[in-house]
Design an enzyme around this catalytic site. Structure first.
Site, PDB file in Angstrom:
ATOM      1  N   HIS A 225      -5.829   2.786   2.539  1.00 58.56           N
ATOM      2  CA  HIS A 225      -4.973   3.860   3.061  1.00 58.56           C
ATOM      3  C   HIS A 225      -5.369   4.280   4.475  1.00 58.56           C
ATOM      4  CE1 HIS A 225      -3.559   3.851  -0.911  1.00 58.56           C
ATOM      5  NE2 HIS A 225      -4.265   4.834  -1.426  1.00 58.56           N
TER       6      HIS A 225
ATOM      7  N   ASP B 121       0.895  -1.158   0.000  1.00 60.57           N
ATOM      8  CA  ASP B 121       0.000   0.000   0.000  1.00 60.57           C
ATOM      9  C   ASP B 121       0.929   1.202   0.000  1.00 60.57           C
ATOM     10  OD1 ASP B 121      -1.608   2.173   0.599  1.00 60.57           O
ATOM     11  OD2 ASP B 121      -2.882   1.067   1.986  1.00 60.57           O
ATOM     12  N   HIS B 122       0.939   1.969  -1.098  1.00 63.68           N
ATOM     13  CA  HIS B 122       1.950   3.020  -1.233  1.00 63.68           C
ATOM     14  C   HIS B 122       1.831   4.071  -0.132  1.00 63.68           C
ATOM     15  CE1 HIS B 122      -1.250   5.458  -3.164  1.00 63.68           C
ATOM     16  NE2 HIS B 122      -0.493   6.495  -2.833  1.00 63.68           N
TER      17      HIS B 122
END
Length: 312
Positions: free
Chosen positions: A131, A68-69
């Site tokens: 996120h 998950d960036h």
């Protein structure tokens, strides 16, 4: 080429054929091969499990990297350092001192012609359940045994297991419409004005959900997750609001302290505190203890989140 790294920036619909072809024709014969997978990873629990089963048949766990960036962003990574590297926060990081935790993600633009793709997932799958939930875990978890990925993951899982099921009465969903008087042409186009969006779509572009964590540390503290498109500004932050000071001696002139961690833009950490106004009076005013990264670390280069995670 001895080592090969494949980053799948692809829609989930093509994960299976692409990874099958990678396995058949692109594996390194002499070095390592690694496959990076990012969201959206399926559309629901069943499709996600199906993709996981498919990948596990093709690659070993050591070859697969699910990322998950957002976890690569400077201030998200800083959460662990702030919480567990400073004595000042630890004793108050609980239900006795904290009134609420709000995690916000706002974008000032709409789907910009990508509405057809967005409509398949919506804002909850696009932002909230990955996120924002990752940030919640970092804010709420207990101290891990070490900073190793496995130890941090174990503590995150404990938090998720403690989160009560979200009721519809604890949620607000919305969809942006056109503002014909706005100066920005994009703002004069509503979500359903996008020709790629199916007619009559009820896909949410805004969502707020209140989560409750049923454990000793957080019982009764609302964790408020808010995210949306076509809003008034670009901002992502964690806002921890403390309770009122007991035994008020300032005739109600105090406001609650807040610790704010700004993820983007203008990465910063600041604390809202009450101080005496300068001069002869003894009035109170709210001020900020401010650590803005671009001011404090002028020569520091903050890597992009994708850069950090892919290199890692």
């Amino acid at each position: 080429i001895a080592n090969r790294l494949f980053y799948l920036a692809l829609p989930p619909s093509v994960f299976k054929p692409v990874t099958s072809m990678l396995k058949a024709a692109c594996m390194s014969p002499s070095g390592w091969t690694r496959v990076i997978v990012e969201k959206p990873f399926g559309k629901d629990s069943a499709s996600s499990a199906d993709l996981s089963e498919h990948l596990q048949k093709l690659f070993t766990e050591e070859q697969l990297y699910r990322i998950d960036h957002y976890l690569g962003k400077e201030m998200v990574q800083n959460l662990i350092s702030l919480r567990f590297g400073n004595m000042i926060f630890g004793p108050t990081w609980n239900r006795d001192s904290i009134a609420s935790v709000t995690i916000t993600f706002k974008e000032p633009f709409g789907t910009q012609g990508r509405g057809g793709y967005f409509d398949e997932f919506g804002i909850i799958r696009d932002v909230m359940q990955n996120h924002l939930l990752q940030i919640l875990c970092l804010a709420a978890m207990e101290k891990p045994v070490s900073t190793s990925p496995d130890d941090i993951r174990n503590e995150k899982v404990k938090v998720l297991k403690s989160v009560a099921a979200v009721s519809l009465s604890s949620c607000i969903l919305g969809q942006y419409t056109a503002n014909p008087e706005h100066d920005d042409p994009d703002a004069r186009t509503g979500y359903q004005d996008d020709p790629t969006v199916p007619a009559g779509s009820t896909c949410p572009t805004f969502a707020t959900a209140v989560l409750q964590i049923n454990n000793e540390r957080w019982d009764g503290v609302p964790f408020i997750l808010k995210c949306g498109k076509a809003l008034n500004e670009r901002k992502a932050e964690i806002r921890i609001q403390y309770k009122d000071v007991p035994g008020d001696i300032f005739n109600g002139s105090t406001v609650r302290n807040e610790l704010v961690i700004r993820v983007q833009p203008n990465e910063s950490v600041y604390v809202k505190v009450m101080t005496k106004t300068p001069g002869m009076s003894f009035n109170l005013q709210e001020t900020e203890l401010d650590l803005t990264y671009k001011s404090r670390y002028k020569d520091a280069r903050l890597p992009e989140a994708y850069e950090r995670l892919i290199l890692d």
